[in-house]
Design a protein around this motif. Structure first.
Motif, mmCIF file in Angstrom:
data_model
loop_
_atom_site.group_PDB
_atom_site.id
_atom_site.type_symbol
_atom_site.label_atom_id
_atom_site.label_comp_id
_atom_site.label_asym_id
_atom_site.label_seq_id
_atom_site.Cartn_x
_atom_site.Cartn_y
_atom_site.Cartn_z
ATOM 1 N N LEU A 13 79.215 38.707 -30.278
ATOM 2 C CA LEU A 13 79.227 39.291 -28.935
ATOM 3 C C LEU A 13 77.946 38.936 -28.181
ATOM 4 C CD1 LEU A 13 80.878 41.172 -27.072
ATOM 5 C CD2 LEU A 13 79.592 43.066 -28.053
ATOM 6 N N VAL A 14 76.816 39.052 -28.852
ATOM 7 C CA VAL A 14 75.524 38.729 -28.246
ATOM 8 C C VAL A 14 75.462 37.234 -27.919
ATOM 9 C CG1 VAL A 14 73.034 38.591 -28.687
ATOM 10 C CG2 VAL A 14 74.307 40.663 -29.281
ATOM 11 N N ARG A 15 75.929 36.399 -28.844
ATOM 12 C CA ARG A 15 75.928 34.958 -28.602
ATOM 13 C C ARG A 15 76.779 34.600 -27.391
ATOM 14 N NH1 ARG A 15 79.063 31.026 -29.108
ATOM 15 N NH2 ARG A 15 80.656 32.098 -30.279
ATOM 16 N N GLU A 16 77.955 35.189 -27.281
ATOM 17 C CA GLU A 16 78.839 34.915 -26.151
ATOM 18 C C GLU A 16 78.214 35.374 -24.832
ATOM 19 O OE1 GLU A 16 82.576 36.725 -27.076
ATOM 20 O OE2 GLU A 16 83.031 35.276 -28.661
ATOM 21 N N ALA A 17 77.592 36.546 -24.852
ATOM 22 C CA ALA A 17 76.938 37.046 -23.638
ATOM 23 C C ALA A 17 75.807 36.112 -23.224
ATOM 24 C CB ALA A 17 76.418 38.458 -23.867
ATOM 25 N N SER A 18 75.029 35.645 -24.196
ATOM 26 C CA SER A 18 73.931 34.718 -23.899
ATOM 27 C C SER A 18 74.451 33.407 -23.339
ATOM 28 C CB SER A 18 73.109 34.443 -25.158
ATOM 29 O OG SER A 18 72.461 35.603 -25.574
ATOM 30 N N GLU A 19 75.544 32.930 -23.895
ATOM 31 C CA GLU A 19 76.132 31.676 -23.420
ATOM 32 C C GLU A 19 76.621 31.786 -21.978
ATOM 33 O OE1 GLU A 19 79.090 30.356 -26.200
ATOM 34 O OE2 GLU A 19 77.592 29.838 -27.716
ATOM 35 N N ARG A 20 77.031 32.969 -21.567
ATOM 36 C CA ARG A 20 77.452 33.184 -20.174
ATOM 37 C C ARG A 20 76.252 33.422 -19.266
ATOM 38 N NH1 ARG A 20 80.973 36.612 -22.785
ATOM 39 N NH2 ARG A 20 79.899 38.433 -21.944
ATOM 40 N N MET A 21 75.259 34.132 -19.788
ATOM 41 C CA MET A 21 74.108 34.519 -18.978
ATOM 42 C C MET A 21 73.243 33.322 -18.591
ATOM 43 S SD MET A 21 71.445 37.682 -19.739
ATOM 44 C CE MET A 21 71.871 37.605 -21.444
ATOM 45 N N ARG A 22 72.983 32.416 -19.526
ATOM 46 C CA ARG A 22 72.100 31.280 -19.228
ATOM 47 C C ARG A 22 72.638 30.402 -18.098
ATOM 48 N NH1 ARG A 22 71.031 31.365 -24.772
ATOM 49 N NH2 ARG A 22 72.653 29.836 -25.143
ATOM 50 N N PRO A 23 73.885 29.926 -18.167
ATOM 51 C CA PRO A 23 74.376 29.091 -17.057
ATOM 52 C C PRO A 23 74.433 29.838 -15.727
ATOM 53 C CG PRO A 23 75.899 28.992 -18.924
ATOM 54 C CD PRO A 23 74.845 30.001 -19.257
ATOM 55 N N ALA A 24 74.760 31.130 -15.773
ATOM 56 C CA ALA A 24 74.805 31.914 -14.532
ATOM 57 C C ALA A 24 73.413 32.035 -13.926
ATOM 58 C CB ALA A 24 75.392 33.297 -14.809
ATOM 59 N N THR A 25 72.410 32.236 -14.767
ATOM 60 C CA THR A 25 71.034 32.360 -14.275
ATOM 61 C C THR A 25 70.530 31.020 -13.753
ATOM 62 O OG1 THR A 25 70.646 34.137 -15.851
ATOM 63 C CG2 THR A 25 68.705 33.102 -14.884
ATOM 64 N N ILE A 26 70.847 29.950 -14.454
ATOM 65 C CA ILE A 26 70.462 28.614 -13.978
ATOM 66 C C ILE A 26 71.093 28.354 -12.615
ATOM 67 C CG2 ILE A 26 70.819 26.139 -14.379
ATOM 68 C CD1 ILE A 26 70.355 26.729 -17.387
ATOM 69 N N ALA A 27 72.371 28.664 -12.473
ATOM 70 C CA ALA A 27 73.059 28.457 -11.193
ATOM 71 C C ALA A 27 72.410 29.279 -10.087
ATOM 72 C CB ALA A 27 74.542 28.816 -11.333
ATOM 73 N N MET A 28 72.012 30.523 -10.401
ATOM 74 C CA MET A 28 71.366 31.371 -9.410
ATOM 75 C C MET A 28 70.034 30.759 -8.973
ATOM 76 S SD MET A 28 69.855 35.234 -9.822
ATOM 77 C CE MET A 28 68.616 34.669 -10.982
#
Length: 104
Positions: A13-28
């Motif tokens: 669960l943590v790995r999946e959340a991190s995988e979503r968070m990094r690209p979203a933050t980079i895009a921001m």
């Protein structure tokens, strides 16, 4: 607490959340009109880990309530300081400065 986390298999669960968070933050950060980061993946990795770092201390009750009340302001200050210190200035614009907020 860690035994419960292991039993619930939260690692995935943590790995999946991190995988979503990094690209979203980079895009921001890529959309920032006043900034262009030299190494955006590295800046994002360090920044997100710095923000998440205090979580275990909070969950384990190691942080006094006075600190918990100030945590949000402290994390905002950490973010502002780190992102402003990262090598990114466009047009040699000097970084903004911020007053240090205390826990008191």
């Amino acid at each position: 607490m860690y035994a419960i986390a292991a039993e619930l298999n939260t690692t995935e669960l943590v790995r999946e959340a991190s995988e979503r968070m990094r690209p979203a933050t980079i895009a921001m950060l890529e959309t920032a009109a006043d900034a262009k980061f030299a190494d955006l993946p590295m800046v994002t990795f360090i920044w997100l880990n710095a923000l998440v770092g205090p979580t275990p201390a909070m969950l384990e009750g190691r942080a006094p309530s006075k600190m918990l009340r100030a945590l949000r302001a402290q994390l905002v200050m950490l973010s502002e300081a780190y992102l402003n210190a990262s090598p990114w200035r466009r047009n040699n614009t000097p970084p903004r400065t911020y007053a240090i907020r205390t826990c008191g």
